[in-house]
Write a protein that holds these residues in place. Structure first.
Motif, PDB file in Angstrom:
ATOM      1  N   ASN A  24      51.582  -8.013 -18.968  1.00 51.67           N
ATOM      2  CA  ASN A  24      50.492  -7.496 -19.794  1.00 51.67           C
ATOM      3  C   ASN A  24      51.037  -6.758 -21.013  1.00 51.67           C
ATOM      4  N   TYR A  25      50.488  -7.089 -22.170  1.00 52.32           N
ATOM      5  CA  TYR A  25      50.910  -6.484 -23.422  1.00 52.32           C
ATOM      6  C   TYR A  25      49.677  -6.009 -24.176  1.00 52.32           C
ATOM      7  N   PHE A  26      49.889  -5.091 -25.078  1.00 55.61           N
ATOM      8  CA  PHE A  26      48.834  -4.573 -25.934  1.00 55.61           C
ATOM      9  C   PHE A  26      49.249  -4.831 -27.378  1.00 55.61           C
ATOM     10  N   VAL A  27      48.454  -5.591 -28.115  1.00 57.32           N
ATOM     11  CA  VAL A  27      48.741  -5.923 -29.507  1.00 57.32           C
ATOM     12  C   VAL A  27      47.820  -5.088 -30.389  1.00 57.32           C
ATOM     13  N   GLU A  28      48.405  -4.435 -31.391  1.00 57.12           N
ATOM     14  CA  GLU A  28      47.626  -3.606 -32.310  1.00 57.12           C
ATOM     15  C   GLU A  28      47.922  -4.029 -33.740  1.00 57.12           C
ATOM     16  N   VAL A  29      46.868  -4.230 -34.517  1.00 54.97           N
ATOM     17  CA  VAL A  29      46.980  -4.603 -35.922  1.00 54.97           C
ATOM     18  C   VAL A  29      46.455  -3.430 -36.739  1.00 54.97           C
ATOM     19  N   ASN A  30      47.331  -2.842 -37.560  1.00 54.85           N
ATOM     20  CA  ASN A  30      46.971  -1.663 -38.354  1.00 54.85           C
ATOM     21  C   ASN A  30      47.020  -1.980 -39.843  1.00 54.85           C
ATOM     22  N   SER A  31      46.004  -1.526 -40.559  1.00 57.63           N
ATOM     23  CA  SER A  31      46.017  -1.611 -42.014  1.00 57.63           C
ATOM     24  C   SER A  31      46.146  -0.197 -42.557  1.00 57.63           C
ATOM     25  N   SER A  32      46.199  -0.061 -43.874  1.00 51.57           N
ATOM     26  CA  SER A  32      46.298   1.274 -44.458  1.00 51.57           C
ATOM     27  C   SER A  32      45.072   2.112 -44.137  1.00 51.57           C
ATOM     28  N   ALA A  33      43.966   1.466 -43.805  1.00 51.93           N
ATOM     29  CA  ALA A  33      42.743   2.182 -43.463  1.00 51.93           C
ATOM     30  C   ALA A  33      42.690   2.592 -41.993  1.00 51.93           C
ATOM     31  N   GLY A  34      43.684   2.196 -41.198  1.00 45.24           N
ATOM     32  CA  GLY A  34      43.695   2.545 -39.783  1.00 45.24           C
ATOM     33  C   GLY A  34      43.748   1.306 -38.912  1.00 45.24           C
ATOM     34  N   ILE A  35      43.390   1.475 -37.642  1.00 44.79           N
ATOM     35  CA  ILE A  35      43.449   0.368 -36.684  1.00 44.79           C
ATOM     36  C   ILE A  35      42.427  -0.686 -37.087  1.00 44.79           C
ATOM     37  N   LYS A  36      42.884  -1.905 -37.201  1.00 44.92           N
ATOM     38  CA  LYS A  36      42.017  -3.010 -37.595  1.00 44.92           C
ATOM     39  C   LYS A  36      41.549  -3.794 -36.369  1.00 44.92           C
ATOM     40  N   CYS A  37      42.482  -4.143 -35.484  1.00 45.83           N
ATOM     41  CA  CYS A  37      42.162  -4.927 -34.300  1.00 45.83           C
ATOM     42  C   CYS A  37      43.110  -4.543 -33.169  1.00 45.83           C
ATOM     43  N   THR A  38      42.623  -4.649 -31.952  1.00 49.79           N
ATOM     44  CA  THR A  38      43.477  -4.455 -30.781  1.00 49.79           C
ATOM     45  C   THR A  38      43.146  -5.549 -29.778  1.00 49.79           C
ATOM     46  N   ASN A  68      50.362  -4.099 -40.292  1.00 49.91           N
ATOM     47  CA  ASN A  68      51.500  -4.002 -39.385  1.00 49.91           C
ATOM     48  C   ASN A  68      51.033  -4.383 -37.994  1.00 49.91           C
ATOM     49  N   VAL A  69      51.788  -5.253 -37.353  1.00 49.71           N
ATOM     50  CA  VAL A  69      51.468  -5.704 -35.995  1.00 49.71           C
ATOM     51  C   VAL A  69      52.530  -5.128 -35.064  1.00 49.71           C
ATOM     52  N   THR A  70      52.083  -4.451 -34.014  1.00 51.54           N
ATOM     53  CA  THR A  70      53.005  -3.946 -33.002  1.00 51.54           C
ATOM     54  C   THR A  70      52.570  -4.455 -31.633  1.00 51.54           C
ATOM     55  N   VAL A  71      53.542  -4.622 -30.769  1.00 52.58           N
ATOM     56  CA  VAL A  71      53.290  -5.061 -29.395  1.00 52.58           C
ATOM     57  C   VAL A  71      53.866  -3.998 -28.470  1.00 52.58           C
ATOM     58  N   THR A  72      53.059  -3.557 -27.504  1.00 50.14           N
ATOM     59  CA  THR A  72      53.496  -2.564 -26.539  1.00 50.14           C
ATOM     60  C   THR A  72      53.454  -3.180 -25.143  1.00 50.14           C
ATOM     61  N   GLY A  73      54.515  -2.972 -24.414  1.00 54.35           N
ATOM     62  CA  GLY A  73      54.576  -3.445 -23.037  1.00 54.35           C
ATOM     63  C   GLY A  73      55.416  -2.497 -22.217  1.00 54.35           C
ATOM     64  N   ASN A  74      54.900  -2.081 -21.081  1.00 56.56           N
ATOM     65  CA  ASN A  74      55.629  -1.222 -20.159  1.00 56.56           C
ATOM     66  C   ASN A  74      56.153   0.048 -20.847  1.00 56.56           C
ATOM     67  N   GLY A  75      55.329   0.614 -21.742  1.00 57.31           N
ATOM     68  CA  GLY A  75      55.691   1.855 -22.417  1.00 57.31           C
ATOM     69  C   GLY A  75      56.635   1.697 -23.590  1.00 57.31           C
ATOM     70  N   THR A  76      57.062   0.479 -23.899  1.00 57.66           N
ATOM     71  CA  THR A  76      57.968   0.229 -25.019  1.00 57.66           C
ATOM     72  C   THR A  76      57.189  -0.463 -26.131  1.00 57.66           C
ATOM     73  N   THR A  77      57.340   0.014 -27.369  1.00 55.13           N
ATOM     74  CA  THR A  77      56.631  -0.563 -28.503  1.00 55.13           C
ATOM     75  C   THR A  77      57.626  -1.240 -29.436  1.00 55.13           C
ATOM     76  N   SER A  78      57.251  -2.421 -29.893  1.00 52.67           N
ATOM     77  CA  SER A  78      58.112  -3.169 -30.818  1.00 52.67           C
ATOM     78  C   SER A  78      58.146  -2.497 -32.182  1.00 52.67           C
TER      79      SER A  78
END
Length: 180
Positions: A24-38, A68-78
């Motif tokens: 299981n992973y959590f994908v977060e897409v952030n723009s300059s205005a804040g969180i765009k999609c999760t 910016n796209v980041t992926v978090t899994g098991n407490g570690t974020t890309s």
């Protein structure tokens, strides 16, 4: 990055055991205005290759937007992966006719554009000694004749493709008019 369209993108990553083969992973897409999609997403070992498709998740980029796209899994974020919407400039801009006080320029439309990433207009600008001149042209124009130029002078000509919501991409050519 797996793919980039005009307003959508896809990313993939491989666990390679670095994140203890979690599913299981959590994908977060952030723009300059804040969180765009999760999105919570999962992968099924033993493949360990995971992916995220923004189009399937209805997470579209705005024109000219970088996220910016980041992926978090098991407490570690890309590390963040930066993705910018893909608006292409005109291609093959060239001077096709050159005289003492005129020149004709031609270009081809940008290729590979998605239907949501169309050219609305072209803006041709050139810089004579007395300032800047510009002409707004329709999206089906691929030739422009510039008049009133000074002989034996250098000109920088820009052709801007104006996309949806006034996002611009440019191609440039520099030419010199002929001597009298």
């Amino acid at each position: 990055m797996n793919f980039l369209k005009c307003r959508s993108f896809g990313v993939k990553w491989e666990d390679e055991g670095l994140w203890n083969n979690i599913t299981n992973y959590f994908v977060e897409v952030n723009s300059s205005a804040g969180i765009k999609c999760t999105k919570n997403t999962s992968c099924n070992p033993p493949t360990s290759i995971c992916s995220y498709n923004s189009e399937k998740q209805n997470c579209f980029l705005d024109p000219c937007e970088s996220v910016n796209v980041t992926v978090t899994g098991n407490g570690t974020t890309s590390k963040p992966l930066t993705v910018t919407s893909d608006f292409k400039p005109p291609k093959y801009l060239q001077v096709t006719e050159l005289q003492e006080s005129t020149m004709t320029i031609e270009w081809d439309k940008p290729d590979g554009l998605e239907p949501s990433c169309t050219v609305q207009n072209y803006n041709v600008t050139w810089h004579p000694p007395d300032g800047e001149k510009a002409e707004l042209l329709s999206n089906d124009t691929e030739t422009y004749h510039i008049t009133g130029l000074i002989p034996c002078s250098n000109y920088t000509i820009d052709v801007l493709a104006i996309h949806d919501d006034n996002c611009k991409s440019v191609d440039r050519v520099v030419s010199q008019t002929k001597n009298k």
